[in-house]
Design a protein around this motif. Structure first.
Motif, PDB file in Angstrom:
ATOM      1  N   ARG A 175       0.843  -1.203  -0.154  1.00  0.00           N
ATOM      2  CA  ARG A 175       0.130  -0.140  -0.136  1.00  0.00           C
ATOM      3  C   ARG A 175       0.749   1.168  -0.182  1.00  0.00           C
ATOM      4  O   ARG A 175       0.528   2.221  -0.482  1.00  0.00           O
ATOM      5  N   GLN A 179       0.920   4.243  -2.976  1.00  0.00           N
ATOM      6  CA  GLN A 179       0.605   5.501  -2.362  1.00  0.00           C
ATOM      7  C   GLN A 179       1.692   6.511  -2.938  1.00  0.00           C
ATOM      8  O   GLN A 179       1.376   7.567  -3.203  1.00  0.00           O
ATOM      9  N   ASP A 183       0.877   9.525  -5.434  1.00  0.00           N
ATOM     10  CA  ASP A 183       1.381  10.832  -4.701  1.00  0.00           C
ATOM     11  C   ASP A 183       2.286  11.688  -5.964  1.00  0.00           C
ATOM     12  O   ASP A 183       2.075  12.733  -6.269  1.00  0.00           O
ATOM     13  N   LEU A 364      -5.371   1.176  -4.602  1.00  0.00           N
ATOM     14  CA  LEU A 364      -5.115   1.745  -3.222  1.00  0.00           C
ATOM     15  C   LEU A 364      -6.081   1.379  -2.541  1.00  0.00           C
ATOM     16  O   LEU A 364      -6.221   0.946  -1.302  1.00  0.00           O
ATOM     17  N   THR A 368      -6.167  -0.946   1.071  1.00  0.00           N
ATOM     18  CA  THR A 368      -6.574  -0.222   2.053  1.00  0.00           C
ATOM     19  C   THR A 368      -7.741  -1.211   2.962  1.00  0.00           C
ATOM     20  O   THR A 368      -7.795  -1.485   4.003  1.00  0.00           O
TER      21      THR A 368
END
Length: 577
Positions: A175, A179, A183, A364, A368
């Motif tokens: 994860r 991420q 980003d 993601l 999650t």
């Protein structure tokens, strides 16, 4: 299990043999006798950074050798063999560490050997993780750390819990990677959009001009020809006359073709009488054929050659148009076409950026969801284990002369998921009945921490499936403890040693009385220098052990009262077990 340790030239130790074996082994002796050097030797075998200053004065190097038994088929044995080590026939493993003394021009150098193979120091550290747990005063301080408290709870919770925790950690890493990419792409979206727009403009310009491979080179040749059409016509016409024209009436020489033809006839006639001339005639005939071919091509060139100002203007404007591409995208048109191919592929990748962002967001969200689900399992397992651990440790504390004391293990929530879960683990100690529960990091004394740590180790050893090494080493775990509490510490150490190997360095006779093996370290004096030799690390039994316990109790090993008290302690330890 560590069967024995041999030490040479380490601190006050000249040469020593430390026999260990199963069960509880205690190491005692006067302050400064060399007990610390025994633990230093053990730490060297476990991969701790070497201090050249510990090499005995006057010696070239210190050496520590350890024999570890029962490693075949274990994680320790497997890792050792991966490093190239050889196990003995009985499944034992020899560890060796040497430390060179520092010299005027060199620093001390350390070398590590496992099963006869030289290995990096880090390999010893990896073996130590599954082989030995060392507890000292610094470890008691570390027990105040929430992360160490969480690790203790996870070790107690069992193998199934640790498997779920490992699954959580892998999901957390995946994860975090997704991420980070999301980003990065989001932050660079504006920059990538600008790059895509520039590529589109460039490709549109290339498509509009539509250059062909090598077109710029061809245009240069055409422009040169059109710009000098009259000069080229004069040169070609003159050459044609020189090669194929007839002799004029002014008596000038005939054209080259006529002269060659005349020479051929002469040689042909003479060749009837001399083969050499005939051969030369053949060669001259070949020259004539070549001249005729060139003259024909010149004639065709003259027919095609035209002075075309309109075409010249078109070619020059086309060349200027191609130059706009080569100024921006390549040194020539072929390079421009290569750039266009690369730019097209890059634009496809950039145009797929939105799709990639959508994929990343979906991934993601999926990770999650899974992370939350597995994290909840970790939380539930920790919560159940915390209740059991608190109960077991509280029971142990009662037996360690901490009447009314109890341990609380609180599993709370963190604001954000971390690599170890959603949980914040905190151990609280109720020091006595009616006392408030206070964090171990704030409300526990050194003696209380010693007993809590011991209680935790006993709890870990007693829980099926808990993670525990084959050997425990306690360096003055009984600090701050005395009286009946010291007796109970000894009793619990003996209980821990039923299932694992335990080595304890202690100053308390109440603890030493429970040992299965009692080693005493003393110092000799040689040439005015203190030294520990092999005869100075000795097991004591029977009357000798009673005298050592009496010395530890009162400092007077021949005192009748101390001897009686020592004998009473030994009898008590036998009854207690």
């Amino acid at each position: 299990m560590i069967e024995e340790i041999r030490i040479e030239n380490l601190g006050v130790i000249g040469r020593a043999h430390v026999p260990l074996g199963p069960g509880l082994t205690v190491l005692t002796g006067e302050t400064g006798a060399g007990k610390t050097m025994v633990l230093t030797a053990l730490s060297l075998l476990l991969g701790v950074k070497a201090d050249p200053g510990t090499v005995r004065r006057g010696a070239g190097q210190a050496a520590v050798e350890g024999l570890v038994t029962g490693v075949a088929g274990t994680a320790v044995g497997d890792r050792a063999q991966e490093a190239g080590a050889t196990l003995d026939d009985d499944g034992s493993l020899v560890l060796l560490r040497t430390v060179s003394a520092p010299g005027p021009d060199v620093t001390g150098r350390s070398r590590a050997f496992v099963g006869g193979r030289s290995v990096p120091q880090a390999v010893l550290g990896e073996l130590a993780e599954a082989l030995v747990t060392v507890h000292g005063q610094s470890d008691q301080a570390r027990l105040r750390s929430p992360s160490r408290q969480r690790d203790a709870l996870d070790a107690f919770a069992g193998a199934e819990h640790r498997a779920v925790l490992e699954e959580y950690r892998q999901l957390w890493v995946q994860r975090a990677q997704v991420q980070a990419e999301l980003d990065d792409r989001t932050a660079r979206a504006q920059e990538l959009a600008r790059e895509a727009e520039l590529l589109r403009l460039g490709l549109a310009e290339v498509e509009r001009i539509d250059p062909q491979p090598g077109e710029d080179v061809t245009l240069v040749e055409e422009i040169e020809r059109l710009a000098h059409a009259e000069d080229l016509r004069a040169a070609a016409a003159g050459a044609h006359v020189a090669l194929a024209g007839e002799a004029d009436t002014t008596g000038e020489e005939a054209a080259a073709a006529v002269a060659v033809e005349h020479a051929r006839r002469l040689l042909e006639q003479g060749g009837e009488h001399d083969p050499a001339l005939a051969a030369l005639g053949v060669r001259v005939a070949e020259v004539g054929y070549l001249l005729a071919d060139v003259a024909t091509e010149l004639s065709g060139y003259l027919e095609d050659l035209q002075a075309d100002p309109v075409r010249l203007d078109v070619a020059q404007r086309r060349r200027a148009e191609l130059a706009t591409l080569t100024r921006s995208y390549g040194t020539d048109i072929d390079a421009v076409l290569v750039w266009a191919q690369d730019a097209g592929r890059r634009l496809l990748d950039l145009d797929g950026g939105d799709e990639r962002l959508a994929v990343l967001r979906g991934r993601l969200e999926e990770l999650t969801t899974r992370l939350t689900s597995v994290g909840e399992q970790v939380h539930e397992r920790r919560t159940r284990a915390a209740a059991r651990l608190a109960q077991v440790v509280s029971t142990e504390l009662a037996g360690l002369a901490m009447a009314g004391a109890s341990l609380q293990v609180v599993v709370g929530r963190t604001d954000e998921p971390g690599p170890h879960g959603f949980d914040r683990v905190e151990m609280l100690l109720v020091a006595h009945a009616g006392a408030p529960a206070r964090p171990l990091g704030k409300g526990a004394s050194g003696g209380e921490l010693s007993r809590v740590m011991l209680a935790l180790e006993v709890a870990l050893a007693s829980e099926p499936g808990s993670a525990m090494p084959g050997t425990f080493v306690f360096d003055e775990v009984d600090a701050g403890v005395g009286g009946r509490a010291a007796i109970e510490v000894g009793r619990r150490l003996a209980a821990l040693a039923r299932d694992t190997q335990v080595l304890v360095v202690t100053h308390l006779a109440q603890v030493a009385a429970f040992a299965d093996r009692h080693l005493v370290v003393t110092k000799s004096t040689s040439d005015g220098v203190d030294v520990v030799t092999e005869s100075d690390v000795r097991p004591v039994e029977g009357p000798d052990r009673v005298r050592e316990l009496a010395r530890m109790l009162s400092g007077q090993e021949d005192s009748d009262a101390a001897l009686a008290h020592a004998a009473e302690l030994l009898a008590l330890s036998d009854v207690g077990r």
